[in-house]
Design an enzyme around this catalytic site. Structure first.
Site, PDB file in Angstrom:
ATOM      1  N   HIS A 126      -3.477   5.976   3.467  1.00 23.32           N
ATOM      2  CA  HIS A 126      -4.316   4.830   3.111  1.00 23.32           C
ATOM      3  C   HIS A 126      -3.824   3.521   3.735  1.00 23.32           C
ATOM      4  O   HIS A 126      -4.597   2.743   4.306  1.00 23.32           O
ATOM      5  CB  HIS A 126      -4.322   4.746   1.579  1.00 23.32           C
ATOM      6  CG  HIS A 126      -5.215   3.726   0.985  1.00 23.32           C
ATOM      7  ND1 HIS A 126      -4.778   2.466   0.648  1.00 23.32           N
ATOM      8  CD2 HIS A 126      -6.520   3.780   0.636  1.00 23.32           C
ATOM      9  CE1 HIS A 126      -5.787   1.793   0.117  1.00 23.32           C
ATOM     10  NE2 HIS A 126      -6.857   2.570   0.092  1.00 23.32           N
ATOM     11  N   ASP A 139       0.841  -1.209   0.000  1.00 27.79           N
ATOM     12  CA  ASP A 139       0.000   0.000   0.000  1.00 27.79           C
ATOM     13  C   ASP A 139       0.873   1.255   0.000  1.00 27.79           C
ATOM     14  O   ASP A 139       1.966   1.242  -0.591  1.00 27.79           O
ATOM     15  CB  ASP A 139      -0.917  -0.063   1.247  1.00 27.79           C
ATOM     16  CG  ASP A 139      -2.249   0.615   1.022  1.00 27.79           C
ATOM     17  OD1 ASP A 139      -2.264   1.839   0.832  1.00 27.79           O
ATOM     18  OD2 ASP A 139      -3.287  -0.081   1.037  1.00 27.79           O
ATOM     19  N   SER A 184     -11.343  -0.730  -0.600  1.00 29.73           N
ATOM     20  CA  SER A 184     -10.074  -0.737   0.130  1.00 29.73           C
ATOM     21  C   SER A 184     -10.276  -1.052   1.603  1.00 29.73           C
ATOM     22  O   SER A 184      -9.371  -1.560   2.259  1.00 29.73           O
ATOM     23  CB  SER A 184      -9.398   0.637   0.044  1.00 29.73           C
ATOM     24  OG  SER A 184      -8.698   0.779  -1.154  1.00 29.73           O
TER      25      SER A 184
END
Ligand SMILES: [Ca+2]
Ligand SMILES: [Ca+2]
Ligand SMILES: [Ca+2]
Ligand SMILES: [Ca+2]
Length: 497
Positions: free
Chosen positions: A252, A185, A432
């Site tokens: 994220h 990520d 996600s």
């Protein structure tokens, strides 16, 4: 037992799928800037914790197993008379409450008794030749309810209706201990609710202009932030600027990691699904996304394979999470990397994407040998942004923020919009956020059975899924994942350990 508090927030705009840049992008649906960051409440622990307290407490009664063919074993009246007689003998009021399913008699105490009195009562029963056993009727406590103050807002874990029913797995004592999870990520930004579970990872971003750390690949996967200005990532096929407006840091990878393995029972923030698992941050997404070639190397290295110029991975992953994707079908290079990872025993979990379209047109969602995860909302509908279709294997909570109500997924974040700020928590929504739910569940399965194979992980999650309580048009795979039901099945073949 579990709080079902609704979260009210100021008016939030409807979210659209976010295209964060060119190339492969993180598939978070637009993180909502109108959603306020959730600050640490610092409140007292919310749950009573049991075992120590239970040992010190006075039982409320006793459970008496009479020998077969005794009068008291067959007749409630006889058991009642026996309780009266035993009570008279030791100077206490005892009453027959009811017969348990085992046939044992539950004998209650009339008033609070001292520990010594309880001993006397039990001794009176134990010395009776008609009695096979007598045990105290202790108060038990749920040991599976975390004391993390924001846990009450993690509907995605505990709500029976459309949550993933995780507490039932925790009640089995399964927490992901000893399981390695690689999160491929944006990297990791320091957070006190994750730090204990973080192990060294790697930074695979080879393009210094995207990496923002001044160089190519290196051993520090610290998230440098992915904020970008409008048009900084070029243009799309229609000649429109990418991104279409300035964007702040998303952090994220840290949000995804918190869902999988934030520390539980530390009176701090949230709890992760596999909260004793180790998280290895593997950085591939920078400013303007990441490249397929870096991601292929990240998959290879994370699963224990060799990548030229990169030291051997000392924590090869049992499970890889990839909450990222790009708009094309699975390419052979990615597929071969995934096949090799699976052959090494690594389960690969990916997000279906946020285009409200067929996931068959997304990579790695459309690759074989992955668990492709669609997102559902708090009512159990396919989330409006979630991709769907025959390549979807399973659905998990990804949240959906609707006007006035935040039903997103709460996890670990940072407040810094252009640099590193203070740690915090906030709601995101997206496939996600759904994928790490399945990654967390898979990590729990590896804890329950360390020899489990990726195909068994996928098959068990699908077999024990339930119908979405809401609506899914287009294909949501086997349904909504159910951690309790899935883990109940994994225990069945734990014998191999
Ligand atoms: Ca670097
Ligand atoms: Ca770096
Ligand atoms: Ca916590
Ligand atoms: Ca699959």
């Amino acid at each position: 037992m579990y709080g079902l508090k609704r979260i009210r927030i100021p008016l939030a705009t409807a979210a659209a799928a976010a295209i964060l840049g060119t190339g492969v992008t993180a598939s978070v649906a637009a993180p909502n800037p109108a959603t306020p960051a959730v600050k640490e409440q610092g409140s007292a622990p919310t749950a009573a914790f049991g075992s120590a307290a239970a040992k010190d407490s006075i039982p409320e009664g006793i459970i008496v197993g009479y020998k077969k063919r005794t009068d008291a074993a067959r007749s409630d009246a006889e058991a009642r008379a026996d309780a009266r007689a035993k009570g008279a003998k030791v100077g206490e009021h005892l009453g027959f409450d009811r017969r348990l399913g085992t046939g044992a008699a539950l004998v209650g105490f009339d008033s609070k008794m001292a520990a010594e009195d309880v001993k006397d009562v039990m001794a009176a029963y134990a010395s009776d030749p008609d009695v096979a056993y007598v045990v105290p009727d202790e108060r038990m406590y749920a040991t599976a309810t975390p004391n993390d103050p924001l846990y009450t807002q993690q509907w995605d874990l505990f709500e029976n209706h459309a949550g993933m029913r995780v507490p039932g797995a925790w009640k089995r004592g399964i927490t992901g201990k000893g399981v390695n999870v690689s999160v491929i990520d944006t990297g990791y930004v320091a957070h006190s609710d994750l730090a204990a579970n973080i192990v060294p990872g790697y930074d695979f971003i080879s393009d210094p202009s995207r990496a923002r750390d001044g160089d190519g690949r290196d051993s520090d996967p610290a998230d440098q932030g992915d904020w970008v200005r409008r048009g900084e990532c070029g243009t799309n096929a229609a000649g429109e600027p990418l991104p279409d407006r300035d964007r702040n840091n998303t952090w994220h990878g840290t949000h995804v990691s918190g869902t999988i393995a934030a520390t539980a029972n530390n009176s701090n923030g949230i709890t992760g699904i596999a909260h004793r698992a180790r998280i290895q941050p593997v950085r591939v997404l920078g400013k303007c996304g990441g490249s397929t070639s870096d991601i292929i190397d990240a998959i290879t290295w994370s699963s224990g394979g060799t990548v030229w110029g990169v030291p051997r991975n000392r924590h090869p992953a049992d499970v890889i999470n990839m909450s990222l994707g790009g708009g094309r079908t699975c390419d052979l290079g990615s597929q071969l990397a995934i096949n090799a990872a699976v052959a090494r025993g690594t389960t690969v979990v990916v997000s279906a994407g946020n285009e409200n379209s067929d996931a068959a047109n997304q990579s790695p969602a459309s690759c074989a040998n992955v668990i492709n995860v669609a997102a559902s909302d708090r009512e159990g509908n396919r989330a409006a942004y979630s991709n769907y279709g025959w390549t979807v294997d399973i659905t998990a909570p990804g949240g959906e923020t609707k006007p006035n109500v935040s039903n997103g997924i709460l996890s670990t974040l940072n407040s810094g919009t252009r640099g590193v700020g203070l740690e915090n928590y906030d709601f995101y929504q997206g496939t996600s956020m759904a994928a790490p739910h399945i990654t967390g569940l898979a990590a729990l399965m590896y804890d329950a059975n360390s020899r489990i194979r990726p195909a068994q992980v996928e098959a068990a999650i699908k077999l024990h899924a339930r119908l979405l309580p809401g609506v899914c048009v287009g294909g949501c795979g086997a349904g909504l994942a159910d951690a309790s039901a899935t883990l109940a099945s994994v225990r069945g073949f734990r014998l191999g350990r």
